[in-house]
Design a protein around this motif. Structure first.
Motif, PDB file in Angstrom:
ATOM      1  N   ILE A 114     113.004 -44.448  56.374  1.00  0.00           N
ATOM      2  CA  ILE A 114     111.658 -43.650  55.661  1.00  0.00           C
ATOM      3  C   ILE A 114     112.023 -42.669  54.978  1.00  0.00           C
ATOM      4  N   GLY A 115     112.227 -41.236  55.459  1.00  0.00           N
ATOM      5  CA  GLY A 115     112.561 -39.963  55.302  1.00  0.00           C
ATOM      6  C   GLY A 115     113.391 -40.211  53.583  1.00  0.00           C
ATOM      7  N   LEU A 116     114.528 -41.027  53.635  1.00  0.00           N
ATOM      8  CA  LEU A 116     115.174 -41.382  53.077  1.00  0.00           C
ATOM      9  C   LEU A 116     114.862 -41.907  51.290  1.00  0.00           C
ATOM     10  N   HIS A 117     113.912 -42.632  51.900  1.00  0.00           N
ATOM     11  CA  HIS A 117     113.050 -43.917  51.074  1.00  0.00           C
ATOM     12  C   HIS A 117     111.648 -42.746  49.707  1.00  0.00           C
ATOM     13  N   GLU A 118     111.892 -41.703  51.392  1.00  0.00           N
ATOM     14  CA  GLU A 118     110.296 -40.529  50.213  1.00  0.00           C
ATOM     15  C   GLU A 118     110.898 -40.015  49.220  1.00  0.00           C
ATOM     16  N   GLU A 119     112.344 -39.252  50.029  1.00  0.00           N
ATOM     17  CA  GLU A 119     112.580 -38.500  49.147  1.00  0.00           C
ATOM     18  C   GLU A 119     113.300 -38.978  47.602  1.00  0.00           C
ATOM     19  N   GLY A 120     113.402 -40.794  47.538  1.00  0.00           N
ATOM     20  CA  GLY A 120     113.907 -41.727  46.668  1.00  0.00           C
ATOM     21  C   GLY A 120     115.756 -41.390  46.844  1.00  0.00           C
ATOM     22  N   GLN A 121     116.284 -41.660  47.962  1.00  0.00           N
ATOM     23  CA  GLN A 121     117.353 -41.556  48.002  1.00  0.00           C
ATOM     24  C   GLN A 121     118.335 -42.744  48.743  1.00  0.00           C
ATOM     25  N   LEU A 122     117.008 -43.328  48.856  1.00  0.00           N
ATOM     26  CA  LEU A 122     117.681 -45.047  49.770  1.00  0.00           C
ATOM     27  C   LEU A 122     118.266 -45.732  48.290  1.00  0.00           C
ATOM     28  N   ALA A 123     119.320 -45.461  48.154  1.00  0.00           N
ATOM     29  CA  ALA A 123     120.141 -46.400  46.971  1.00  0.00           C
ATOM     30  C   ALA A 123     119.203 -48.270  47.658  1.00  0.00           C
ATOM     31  N   GLY A 124     118.784 -48.927  46.682  1.00  0.00           N
ATOM     32  CA  GLY A 124     118.419 -50.404  45.960  1.00  0.00           C
ATOM     33  C   GLY A 124     116.941 -50.108  47.192  1.00  0.00           C
ATOM     34  N   ASP A 125     116.435 -48.666  47.925  1.00  0.00           N
ATOM     35  CA  ASP A 125     115.736 -49.352  48.909  1.00  0.00           C
ATOM     36  C   ASP A 125     115.838 -50.466  50.205  1.00  0.00           C
ATOM     37  N   THR A 126     117.049 -50.426  50.327  1.00  0.00           N
ATOM     38  CA  THR A 126     117.901 -51.200  51.166  1.00  0.00           C
ATOM     39  C   THR A 126     118.456 -50.173  52.417  1.00  0.00           C
ATOM     40  N   VAL A 127     118.417 -50.840  53.961  1.00  0.00           N
ATOM     41  CA  VAL A 127     118.971 -50.593  54.042  1.00  0.00           C
ATOM     42  C   VAL A 127     119.854 -51.689  55.079  1.00  0.00           C
ATOM     43  N   VAL A 128     120.638 -51.716  55.611  1.00  0.00           N
ATOM     44  CA  VAL A 128     121.828 -52.372  56.320  1.00  0.00           C
ATOM     45  C   VAL A 128     121.525 -52.465  58.030  1.00  0.00           C
ATOM     46  N   VAL A 129     121.556 -53.257  58.560  1.00  0.00           N
ATOM     47  CA  VAL A 129     121.511 -52.880  59.977  1.00  0.00           C
ATOM     48  C   VAL A 129     121.923 -53.902  60.721  1.00  0.00           C
ATOM     49  N   THR A 130     122.278 -54.559  62.251  1.00  0.00           N
ATOM     50  CA  THR A 130     122.490 -55.173  63.111  1.00  0.00           C
ATOM     51  C   THR A 130     121.601 -56.384  63.566  1.00  0.00           C
ATOM     52  N   SER A 131     122.085 -57.542  63.554  1.00  0.00           N
ATOM     53  CA  SER A 131     121.418 -59.217  64.311  1.00  0.00           C
ATOM     54  C   SER A 131     120.568 -58.657  65.651  1.00  0.00           C
ATOM     55  N   MET A 132     120.780 -57.234  65.846  1.00  0.00           N
ATOM     56  CA  MET A 132     120.639 -56.510  67.107  1.00  0.00           C
ATOM     57  C   MET A 132     119.105 -55.693  66.984  1.00  0.00           C
ATOM     58  N   THR A 133     119.056 -55.423  66.171  1.00  0.00           N
ATOM     59  CA  THR A 133     117.810 -55.069  65.694  1.00  0.00           C
ATOM     60  C   THR A 133     116.416 -54.869  65.380  1.00  0.00           C
ATOM     61  N   ASN A 134     115.422 -54.244  66.393  1.00  0.00           N
ATOM     62  CA  ASN A 134     114.656 -55.055  66.737  1.00  0.00           C
ATOM     63  C   ASN A 134     113.320 -55.187  65.577  1.00  0.00           C
ATOM     64  N   LEU A 135     113.261 -56.373  65.990  1.00  0.00           N
ATOM     65  CA  LEU A 135     112.437 -57.139  65.023  1.00  0.00           C
ATOM     66  C   LEU A 135     110.962 -56.452  64.430  1.00  0.00           C
ATOM     67  N   GLY A 136     110.781 -55.562  65.373  1.00  0.00           N
ATOM     68  CA  GLY A 136     109.545 -54.315  64.732  1.00  0.00           C
ATOM     69  C   GLY A 136     110.354 -53.413  63.606  1.00  0.00           C
ATOM     70  N   LEU A 137     111.125 -52.830  63.222  1.00  0.00           N
ATOM     71  CA  LEU A 137     111.809 -52.063  62.918  1.00  0.00           C
ATOM     72  C   LEU A 137     111.761 -52.731  61.076  1.00  0.00           C
ATOM     73  N   ILE A 138     112.451 -54.247  61.275  1.00  0.00           N
ATOM     74  CA  ILE A 138     112.072 -54.936  59.679  1.00  0.00           C
ATOM     75  C   ILE A 138     110.743 -54.733  59.237  1.00  0.00           C
ATOM     76  N   ASP A 139     110.202 -55.129  59.782  1.00  0.00           N
ATOM     77  CA  ASP A 139     108.634 -55.074  60.031  1.00  0.00           C
ATOM     78  C   ASP A 139     107.826 -53.827  59.058  1.00  0.00           C
ATOM     79  N   SER A 140     108.045 -52.435  59.708  1.00  0.00           N
ATOM     80  CA  SER A 140     107.669 -51.551  59.545  1.00  0.00           C
ATOM     81  C   SER A 140     108.113 -51.173  57.958  1.00  0.00           C
ATOM     82  N   LEU A 141     109.602 -51.480  58.026  1.00  0.00           N
ATOM     83  CA  LEU A 141     110.504 -51.017  56.830  1.00  0.00           C
ATOM     84  C   LEU A 141     109.943 -52.073  55.558  1.00  0.00           C
ATOM     85  N   LYS A 142     109.224 -53.232  55.724  1.00  0.00           N
ATOM     86  CA  LYS A 142     109.036 -54.057  55.249  1.00  0.00           C
ATOM     87  C   LYS A 142     108.118 -53.533  54.277  1.00  0.00           C
ATOM     88  N   GLU A 143     107.036 -52.986  55.042  1.00  0.00           N
ATOM     89  CA  GLU A 143     105.525 -53.168  55.186  1.00  0.00           C
ATOM     90  C   GLU A 143     105.415 -52.279  53.965  1.00  0.00           C
TER      91      GLU A 143
END
Length: 180
Positions: A13-42
């Protein structure tokens, strides 16, 4: 205590707000909590999911031209500064956001709702193909049907130990415990 998923979320979120998140994309693993994925997509942030391991995260970051990713274990990769997870760099970036926004770590980390999870490690004598274990396919199918799009299961062998790792996650914690 702030876990790795919350650190990944607040940093994305911090990188996104600064315009520093390339492709507005984060790479995570299959063990990442679905709540994180939902929150970022929102928040308009895309999420790429890889297999477990920071090497897989880094490889996907390189392939896609992405600059940020990591694992819930705490390996956080700021690709514009480093080619591996760097705890000191992550701490400094988070401290900067705390200072800039004049908020506590708890406030920054309140960026997602965690789905209830249960991780079980079962010692096994050998790593037989999962489809060869009697009843396993039926149990996985029943879990997937019950959880629907509100949960998941990740069942895999450890890469370093003779253990079967079972991750169950669902918005309904009772269902997680029932299947555990």
């Amino acid at each position: 205590r702030v876990n790795g998923d919350r650190l990944l979320c607040l940093a994305a979120i911090g990188l996104h707000e600064e315009g520093q998140l390339a492709g507005d994309t984060v790479v995570v693993t299959s063990m990442t909590n679905l709540g994180l994925i939902d929150s970022l997509k929102e928040r308009g942030i895309s999420v790429e999911v890889t297999g477990v391991g920071d090497r897989q995260v880094i490889e996907r970051m390189r392939q896609g031209g992405f600059q940020f990713g990591g694992e819930n274990s705490g390996h956080i990769i700021f690709g514009s500064h480093s080619t591996t997870g760097d705890g000191i760099l992550a701490a400094l970036k988070i401290l900067c956001w705390m200072k800039t926004k004049n908020v506590s770590l708890a406030s920054l980390a309140d960026c997602m709702r965690e789905y209830p999870q249960r991780l079980i490690s079962i010692t096994v004598p050998e790593k037989r193909p999962l489809e060869d274990i009697p009843g396993m396919a039926a149990l996985i199918a029943q879990c997937e049907e019950t959880f629907g799009d509100q949960g998941r299961n990740v069942i895999r062998y450890s890469g370093t130990e003779n253990k079967l790792r079972v991750l169950l996650e669902c918005s309904d914690g009772t269902l997680v415990e029932d299947f555990a």
